[in-house]
Design an enzyme around this catalytic site. Structure first.
Site, PDB file in Angstrom:
ATOM      1  N   GLY A 145       0.803  -1.220   0.000  1.00  0.00           N
ATOM      2  CA  GLY A 145       0.000   0.000   0.000  1.00  0.00           C
ATOM      3  C   GLY A 145       0.832   1.264   0.000  1.00  0.00           C
ATOM      4  N   TYR A 146       0.164   2.395   0.308  1.00  0.00           N
ATOM      5  CA  TYR A 146       0.749   3.737   0.181  1.00  0.00           C
ATOM      6  C   TYR A 146       1.314   3.863  -1.240  1.00  0.00           C
ATOM      7  CZ  TYR A 146       1.830   8.172   2.313  1.00  0.00           C
ATOM      8  OH  TYR A 146       1.825   9.500   2.629  1.00  0.00           O
ATOM      9  N   HIS A 152       4.298   1.619  -8.128  1.00  0.00           N
ATOM     10  CA  HIS A 152       3.258   0.585  -8.055  1.00  0.00           C
ATOM     11  C   HIS A 152       2.342   0.687  -9.275  1.00  0.00           C
ATOM     12  CE1 HIS A 152       3.990   1.334  -3.574  1.00  0.00           C
ATOM     13  NE2 HIS A 152       4.222   0.048  -3.674  1.00  0.00           N
ATOM     14  N   GLN A 191       7.492  -9.695   7.774  1.00  0.00           N
ATOM     15  CA  GLN A 191       8.745  -9.271   7.156  1.00  0.00           C
ATOM     16  C   GLN A 191       9.393  -8.074   7.858  1.00  0.00           C
ATOM     17  OE1 GLN A 191       6.514  -8.588   3.461  1.00  0.00           O
ATOM     18  NE2 GLN A 191       7.828  -6.818   3.110  1.00  0.00           N
ATOM     19  N   GLY A 205       8.560  -5.354  -8.699  1.00  0.00           N
ATOM     20  CA  GLY A 205       9.469  -4.290  -9.129  1.00  0.00           C
ATOM     21  C   GLY A 205      10.922  -4.666  -8.915  1.00  0.00           C
ATOM     22  N   LYS A 209      13.107  -2.734  -8.143  1.00  0.00           N
ATOM     23  CA  LYS A 209      13.641  -1.952  -7.021  1.00  0.00           C
ATOM     24  C   LYS A 209      13.989  -2.878  -5.860  1.00  0.00           C
ATOM     25  CE  LYS A 209      12.169   0.085  -3.735  1.00  0.00           C
ATOM     26  NZ  LYS A 209      11.825   0.611  -2.487  1.00  0.00           N
ATOM     27  N   ASP A 210      13.175  -3.923  -5.695  1.00  0.00           N
ATOM     28  CA  ASP A 210      13.443  -4.926  -4.666  1.00  0.00           C
ATOM     29  C   ASP A 210      14.033  -6.148  -5.368  1.00  0.00           C
ATOM     30  OD1 ASP A 210      12.062  -3.693  -2.145  1.00  0.00           O
ATOM     31  OD2 ASP A 210      10.717  -3.349  -3.819  1.00  0.00           O
ATOM     32  N   GLN A 220      14.351  -9.503  -3.618  1.00  0.00           N
ATOM     33  CA  GLN A 220      13.010 -10.063  -3.409  1.00  0.00           C
ATOM     34  C   GLN A 220      12.549 -10.834  -4.645  1.00  0.00           C
ATOM     35  OE1 GLN A 220       9.641  -7.966  -1.352  1.00  0.00           O
ATOM     36  NE2 GLN A 220       9.058  -7.457  -3.443  1.00  0.00           N
ATOM     37  N   SER A 276       9.580   5.235  -3.522  1.00  0.00           N
ATOM     38  CA  SER A 276       9.375   4.277  -2.433  1.00  0.00           C
ATOM     39  C   SER A 276       8.379   4.860  -1.448  1.00  0.00           C
ATOM     40  CB  SER A 276      10.708   4.021  -1.718  1.00  0.00           C
ATOM     41  OG  SER A 276      10.475   3.378  -0.471  1.00  0.00           O
TER      42      SER A 276
HETATM   43  P1  AMP Z   1       5.932  -2.446  -1.632  1.00  0.00           P
HETATM   44  O1  AMP Z   1       4.568  -1.856  -1.483  1.00  0.00           O
HETATM   45  O2  AMP Z   1       7.030  -1.499  -1.302  1.00  0.00           O
HETATM   46  O3  AMP Z   1       6.061  -3.802  -0.983  1.00  0.00           O
HETATM   47  O4  AMP Z   1       6.103  -2.711  -3.198  1.00  0.00           O
HETATM   48  C1  AMP Z   1       5.174  -3.481  -3.924  1.00  0.00           C
HETATM   49  C2  AMP Z   1       5.754  -3.771  -5.289  1.00  0.00           C
HETATM   50  O5  AMP Z   1       6.001  -2.544  -5.973  1.00  0.00           O
HETATM   51  C3  AMP Z   1       7.079  -4.538  -5.218  1.00  0.00           C
HETATM   52  O6  AMP Z   1       7.132  -5.501  -6.246  1.00  0.00           O
HETATM   53  C4  AMP Z   1       8.082  -3.429  -5.438  1.00  0.00           C
HETATM   54  O7  AMP Z   1       9.299  -3.882  -5.981  1.00  0.00           O
HETATM   55  C5  AMP Z   1       7.345  -2.542  -6.420  1.00  0.00           C
HETATM   56  N1  AMP Z   1       7.916  -1.186  -6.407  1.00  0.00           N
HETATM   57  C6  AMP Z   1       8.197  -0.436  -5.316  1.00  0.00           C
HETATM   58  N2  AMP Z   1       8.788   0.717  -5.676  1.00  0.00           N
HETATM   59  C7  AMP Z   1       8.902   0.691  -7.023  1.00  0.00           C
HETATM   60  C8  AMP Z   1       9.450   1.581  -7.997  1.00  0.00           C
HETATM   61  N3  AMP Z   1      10.006   2.736  -7.661  1.00  0.00           N
HETATM   62  N4  AMP Z   1       9.388   1.214  -9.308  1.00  0.00           N
HETATM   63  C9  AMP Z   1       8.824   0.030  -9.674  1.00  0.00           C
HETATM   64  N5  AMP Z   1       8.299  -0.859  -8.809  1.00  0.00           N
HETATM   65  C10 AMP Z   1       8.344  -0.535  -7.509  1.00  0.00           C
END
Ligand code: AMP
Length: 284
Positions: A33-34, A39, A63, A150, A152-153, A156, A188
């Site tokens: 979220g957020y 995303h 996590q 993404g 970015k991780d 993961q 992020s």
């Molecule tokens: P999170 O909500 O941070 O767990 O991210 C959810 C998904 O969005 C994960 O697969 C992240 O890798 C992806 N994500 C987060 N930030 C970015 C970004 N800047 N660009 C592309 N994907 C992202």
């Protein structure tokens, strides 16, 4: 079709089973979220490649280590719903903690050896077990799909790919590029924690990785030299507190010496309350 918000596992399964029975493909974007444009880029990709797009929002307690930002993790369901709707998402899955973990305890732990070690795990040793466990559960709930993650991780994705392969899950993992602000800072949810001076300093993470890539492009094959170059640039920023700067094989995430083949440069640093990570491709 308009956006439906679903809280229950059984209701979600029923909806997605019905969609698949009608011959429609499912695209799944798991998130905490957020939601931001990063995303949204995953949702847009899923929208373009699959018939029914589902986004999950679940801030997964497994996590987060006890010292981490679980309670403070930013949440805004109204804004997230608006973003998902604007991206043409069909289903928003927002399970409560009780829905996911009814008796409050999890006795099954999914642990993916090797790729879950080092890098992020050097300061967050239990993090990827928490990720793998919840992603396995979410994929078991969603069923046959393409799942969008993404880059970015980056670690993961390696963990999830390996888990999907080892457990023969009916899922195709799709890796999507990192979205950045114009100054290079990777988007992020945690950027919200940055004070103005920290926000101004944070692009050093990406800039240092780019410098590492330039050194490799110029012929540097010594990993220690590349690591030191990236680390020195980040350490030169007084507001940055480096966790690690690494260069690894892009596939196995293992150390490589000399630096040949497809590589990944990764770094993590704390800026005030925010712990930021970033990575870029390097090598051939
Ligand atoms: P999170 O909500 O941070 O767990 O991210 C959810 C998904 O969005 C994960 O697969 C992240 O890798 C992806 N994500 C987060 N930030 C970015 C970004 N800047 N660009 C592309 N994907 C992202």
């Amino acid at each position: 079709m308009s956006l439906t918000t679903i809280v229950g596992i059984a209701a979600l399964r029923a909806r997605l089973d019905a969609e698949r029975a009608s011959g429609r493909t499912v695209g799944f974007v798991p998130t905490m979220g957020y939601l931001h444009a990063g995303h949204a880029s995953l949702m847009a990709r899923a929208r373009g490649e699959t018939d029914v797009v589902i986004v999950s929002i679940f801030v997964n307690p497994l996590q987060f280590a006890p010292s981490e930002d679980l309670a403070a993790y930013p949440r805004d369901l109204a804004a997230d719903t608006a973003l998902a709707e604007a991206e043409g998402v069909d289903v928003l899955f927002v399970p409560t903690e009780t829905e996911m973990y009814p008796d409050g305890v999890v006795r099954t732990n999914v642990s993916v050896a090797q790729v879950s070690a080092g890098l992020e795990a050097s300061t967050r040793p239990t993090h990827f077990d928490g990720v793998a466990t919840v992603v396995a559960k979410l994929l078991a709930i969603v069923g046959t799909c393409r799942a969008y993650f993404g880059e970015k991780d980056f670690q993961q994705i390696a963990v999830v790919r390996r888990m999907v392969r080892d457990l023969s899950l009916p899922v195709e993992v799709v890796a999507c590029p990192t979205l950045r602000d114009p100054d290079g800072l990777a988007l992020s949810s945690r950027n919200i924690y940055l004070l103005p001076a920290e926000r101004a300093a944070a692009p050093v993470l990406h800039a240092a990785l780019l410098a590492g890539r330039m050194a490799i492009d110029a012929g540097e094959v010594n990993p220690a030299k590349v690591r030191a170059l990236v680390a020195d640039l980040i350490n030169a920023e007084p507001l940055a507190h480096l966790d690690y700067a690494e260069v690894v094989d892009a596939e196995t995430l293992q150390a490589v010496d000399p630096l040949v083949g497809e590589l990944r440069l990764l770094a993590a640093a704390r800026f005030g309350k925010a712990r930021l990570i970033d990575n870029i491709a390097a090598g051939s």
